[in-house]
Design an enzyme around this catalytic site. Sequence first.
Site: not given
Length: 300
Positions: A219, A259
Amino acid sequence: MKHLLKLSDWSAEEINECLNLADQLKYEKKAGIEHHLLKGKTLGMIFEKASTRTRVSFEVGMYDLGGSALFLSSRDLQIGRGEPVQDTARVLSRFLDGIMIRTFAQSEVEALAEYGSIPIINGLTDYCHPCQVLADLMTIREHKGSLKGKKLCYIGDGNNMTNSLIVGGIKTGMEVSVACPKGYTPDAELMKWADENGKFSRHEDVLEAAKGADVLYTDVWASMGQESEAEERKNIFKGYQINDSVIAVANEGAMVLHCLPAHREEEITAKVFEEHANEIFDEAENRLHAQKAVLVLCMK
Ligand code: CP
Ligand code: NVA
């Protein structure tokens, strides 16, 4: 009343039920089978931070389920001018059938649930991102066939994603390893829980953590709300990247997930990103199916 305030509130059985329902809803959507399970219901979506995937998946999700969704930006709500969350919760409970909220403090989400009388769904806080992780687990299961015993390795900032991945991974029987720089580790209590409840390891060394992984996850180095630290973080996180060297120590055929949004050449190289785009965009699509499952479980 069923909420999704954080993933640790849900049992392994509830998580599995959600993943199974998400699979079913995905199948039905692709087959053109209508599923108006929330006919006539209205979801309020409060956003105090930006969003592409969360906003669109919940909005389209409510439409698919026969209901409707209201986009409520905190810039326009009285909450943005200081109306207490306790009052907002009680007012919105009189109009709506459920609330999805994306905000900074986890305590705000908990307060909505405490003072409101409708289901509350956490669409990301500084502490966690449970909806994303349900979509992630769904995607891993789709690609790998099962979760139990598979190794999930997270590389980067010990942030909201990491906290929820640890909980989701451990609860579904995965082995979880994290590689984070000193001072940027996940929530200490969650790591203790993971140590006591499953196979969990933490590292500073990226290659150590990634060894034998079936799923590599990363991320951004600077999350929403940390924009002022972005430059400083570029130095701190240098090397906390999914690149060819990391792929080389993972298991053959390891998946790469993100994500999104992604910062190419920071937490992931453009090459690895593109080589695994299929998995990453399946993951993004699964936000829709997984969020619909959450909506049905909480609001039906
Ligand atoms: N992954 C995720 O939550 O994306 P958005 O910020 O676009 O909603
Ligand atoms: N850690 C990121 C996740 C975005 C979906 C953030 O909080 O900005």
